[in-house]
Write a protein that holds these residues in place. Structure first.
Motif, PDB file in Angstrom:
ATOM      1  N   ASP A   1       0.994  -1.090   0.107  1.00  0.00           N
ATOM      2  CA  ASP A   1       0.107   0.006  -0.004  1.00  0.00           C
ATOM      3  C   ASP A   1       0.827   1.118   0.127  1.00  0.00           C
ATOM      4  O   ASP A   1       1.336   1.779   1.044  1.00  0.00           O
ATOM      5  N   ASN A   2       1.113   1.596  -1.297  1.00  0.00           N
ATOM      6  CA  ASN A   2       2.197   2.914  -1.316  1.00  0.00           C
ATOM      7  C   ASN A   2       1.556   4.253  -0.587  1.00  0.00           C
ATOM      8  O   ASN A   2       2.332   5.087  -0.035  1.00  0.00           O
TER       9      ASN A   2
ATOM     10  N   VAL B   1       1.685   9.698  -4.154  1.00  0.00           N
ATOM     11  CA  VAL B   1       1.416   8.474  -5.115  1.00  0.00           C
ATOM     12  C   VAL B   1       0.659   8.613  -6.425  1.00  0.00           C
ATOM     13  O   VAL B   1       0.853   8.047  -7.235  1.00  0.00           O
ATOM     14  N   ALA B   2      -0.186   9.595  -6.186  1.00  0.00           N
ATOM     15  CA  ALA B   2      -1.070   9.990  -7.259  1.00  0.00           C
ATOM     16  C   ALA B   2      -0.119  10.334  -8.662  1.00  0.00           C
ATOM     17  O   ALA B   2      -0.332  10.127  -9.799  1.00  0.00           O
ATOM     18  N   ILE B   3       0.763  11.359  -8.250  1.00  0.00           N
ATOM     19  CA  ILE B   3       1.572  11.821  -9.357  1.00  0.00           C
ATOM     20  C   ILE B   3       2.404  10.424 -10.034  1.00  0.00           C
ATOM     21  O   ILE B   3       2.568  10.536 -11.142  1.00  0.00           O
ATOM     22  N   PHE B   4       3.169   9.691  -8.968  1.00  0.00           N
ATOM     23  CA  PHE B   4       3.779   8.538  -9.431  1.00  0.00           C
ATOM     24  C   PHE B   4       2.950   7.619 -10.461  1.00  0.00           C
ATOM     25  O   PHE B   4       3.283   7.078 -11.438  1.00  0.00           O
ATOM     26  N   ASN B   5       1.539   7.332 -10.291  1.00  0.00           N
ATOM     27  CA  ASN B   5       0.644   6.472 -10.680  1.00  0.00           C
ATOM     28  C   ASN B   5       0.506   7.099 -12.226  1.00  0.00           C
ATOM     29  O   ASN B   5       0.383   6.330 -13.132  1.00  0.00           O
ATOM     30  N   LEU B   6      -0.005   8.553 -11.996  1.00  0.00           N
ATOM     31  CA  LEU B   6      -0.446   9.265 -13.293  1.00  0.00           C
ATOM     32  C   LEU B   6       1.031   9.374 -14.190  1.00  0.00           C
ATOM     33  O   LEU B   6       1.053   9.027 -15.492  1.00  0.00           O
TER      34      LEU B   6
ATOM     35  N   TYR C   1      13.029   4.613 -16.628  1.00  0.00           N
ATOM     36  CA  TYR C   1      12.217   5.351 -15.839  1.00  0.00           C
ATOM     37  C   TYR C   1      11.762   4.132 -14.525  1.00  0.00           C
ATOM     38  O   TYR C   1      11.489   3.081 -14.696  1.00  0.00           O
ATOM     39  N   ASP C   2      11.334   4.714 -13.358  1.00  0.00           N
ATOM     40  CA  ASP C   2      11.047   4.022 -12.338  1.00  0.00           C
ATOM     41  C   ASP C   2      10.015   4.595 -11.465  1.00  0.00           C
ATOM     42  O   ASP C   2      10.384   5.649 -10.844  1.00  0.00           O
ATOM     43  N   TRP C   3       8.852   4.259 -11.460  1.00  0.00           N
ATOM     44  CA  TRP C   3       7.786   4.833 -10.723  1.00  0.00           C
ATOM     45  C   TRP C   3       7.223   3.834  -9.921  1.00  0.00           C
ATOM     46  O   TRP C   3       6.116   4.142  -9.151  1.00  0.00           O
ATOM     47  N   GLY C   4       8.121   2.905  -9.368  1.00  0.00           N
ATOM     48  CA  GLY C   4       7.965   2.133  -8.229  1.00  0.00           C
ATOM     49  C   GLY C   4       8.205   2.602  -6.740  1.00  0.00           C
ATOM     50  O   GLY C   4       8.344   3.827  -6.442  1.00  0.00           O
ATOM     51  N   LEU C   5       7.930   1.635  -5.562  1.00  0.00           N
ATOM     52  CA  LEU C   5       8.213   2.181  -4.380  1.00  0.00           C
ATOM     53  C   LEU C   5       9.669   2.501  -4.102  1.00  0.00           C
ATOM     54  O   LEU C   5       9.746   3.399  -3.527  1.00  0.00           O
ATOM     55  N   ARG C   6      10.765   2.112  -4.827  1.00  0.00           N
ATOM     56  CA  ARG C   6      12.159   2.424  -4.541  1.00  0.00           C
ATOM     57  C   ARG C   6      12.273   4.081  -4.916  1.00  0.00           C
ATOM     58  O   ARG C   6      12.580   4.668  -4.226  1.00  0.00           O
TER      59      ARG C   6
ATOM     60  N   THR D   1      12.743   7.465  -2.433  1.00  0.00           N
ATOM     61  CA  THR D   1      13.816   8.253  -2.468  1.00  0.00           C
ATOM     62  C   THR D   1      13.312   9.643  -2.371  1.00  0.00           C
ATOM     63  O   THR D   1      13.998  10.411  -1.669  1.00  0.00           O
ATOM     64  N   VAL D   2      12.122   9.854  -3.135  1.00  0.00           N
ATOM     65  CA  VAL D   2      11.629  11.433  -2.844  1.00  0.00           C
ATOM     66  C   VAL D   2      11.183  11.588  -1.478  1.00  0.00           C
ATOM     67  O   VAL D   2      11.458  12.730  -0.889  1.00  0.00           O
ATOM     68  N   LEU D   3      10.660  10.575  -0.735  1.00  0.00           N
ATOM     69  CA  LEU D   3      10.094  10.704   0.646  1.00  0.00           C
ATOM     70  C   LEU D   3      11.334  11.206   1.481  1.00  0.00           C
ATOM     71  O   LEU D   3      11.257  12.016   2.451  1.00  0.00           O
ATOM     72  N   LYS D   4      12.571  10.489   1.121  1.00  0.00           N
ATOM     73  CA  LYS D   4      13.774  10.838   2.082  1.00  0.00           C
ATOM     74  C   LYS D   4      14.246  12.020   1.653  1.00  0.00           C
ATOM     75  O   LYS D   4      14.708  12.766   2.714  1.00  0.00           O
TER      76      LYS D   4
END
Length: 218
Positions: A66-67, A91-96, A107-112, A116-119
C-alpha cells in the motif's frame, strides 16, 4: 545441507552448529529466509529453487504494498504534519506518470523511487527548520521541490513539461521554486573565482543540482 544443519540446531535450541566440519557459534535468534524476484515478464534473474532446498522452507505469498500508507507513515516520521494528504498526492503523481509519460527503460515509478523522494522531503524539511520559522514552512512546497529535484533530471525533454503539468494539477496553487544549498553555492562560486572562470548562474545551478542528487543517491 548447511541450511538444514543450521535449522536443526535452531530447532533444538543449540548454541553451536557444525558447518563443513567446524563447530560454529550460532545465534538462537537467527533465521534463514529466501526471497524470489517476481515472475513477471521482463524481470530477469529469477531462478527456481531446487526441490531438496524448497522442502526446508514454508512458502509465503506477498501482496502488493500500500504505497499511500507507506508514504503517509514515512512523511509523518520525517516530521510532516500533513503526511496523509501529501502522501496520497505523491502516490497519485507516480501513478499518473506511469500511465501518461512515455515508456522509457530507465524510468522507475515504483516504491524504490517513491522512497527516494520521501527521504528527500525529510532532508529538505530538516534543512528548512534550521533556517526558517517552523510555522512559516510550506510543506506542499517542500514536497514539490523534492519531487522535481529527484525526478526532472531523469525525464526526457518532452516528458519534462508533461510531468510539470501533472504536478501542477495535483499540487494546485504550489509555486515551483528551485531549492538552493547556500553553502554549496558559495563553495562553487569560490572555486569559479580561483579558477578565473566566468560565473554563469544557470551553469552553477545545474552543477549544484547534480552534486545534490549524487549526495542523495550515495
Amino acid at each position: 545441507m548447511q541450511i538444514q544443519a543450521i535449522q536443526d540446531s535452531i530447532r533444538h535450541h543449540k548454541n553451536t552448529c557444525e558447518l563443513l566440519g567446524k563447530e560454529v557459534q550460532l545465534d538462537p535468534n537467527s533465521g534463514v529466509f529466501i526471497t524470489l524476484n517476481p515472475a513477471g515478464k521482463g524481470y530477469g534473474g529469477r531462478q527456481k529453487l531446487p526441490d531438496n532446498l524448497k522442502q526446508l522452507f514454508r512458502p509465503v505469498a506477498m501482496s502488493r504494498p500500500d504505497n499511500e500508507l507507506i508514504a503517509e507513515v514515512i512523511l509523518y516520521s520525517e516530521g510532516f504534519k500533513n503526511g496523509e494528504i501529501l502522501g496520497r498526492k505523491l502516490v497519485a503523481i507516480f501513478n499518473l506518470a506511469r500511465e501518461l509519460l512515455t515508456p522509457q527503460q530507465h524510468y522507475d515509478w515504483g516504491l524504490r523511487a517513491l522512497k527516494t523522494v520521501l527521504k528527500a522531503c525529510g532532508s529538505l524539511l530538516q534543512q528548512q527548520r534550521r533556517s526558517h520559522d517552523k510555522e512559516k514552512i510550506q510543506e506542499s512546497n517542500l514536497v514539490v521541490q523534492a519531487l522535481r529535484l529527484n525526478t526532472m533530471s531523469k525525464l526526457t525533454f518532452a516528458d519534462n513539461s508533461r510531468f510539470d503539468a501533472l504536478v501542477r494539477d495535483v499540487f494546485s496553487g504550489v509555486n515551483f521554486t528551485d531549492m538552493e544549498d547556500q553553502i554549496l553555492m558559495d563553495a562553487l562560486q569560490q572555486v569559479y573565482k580561483e579558477a578565473q572562470l566566468e560565473l554563469i548562474p544557470s551553469q552553477v545551478y545545474i552543477i549544484s543540482l547534480v552534486i545534490y542528487c549524487l549526495g542523495n543517491w550515495f
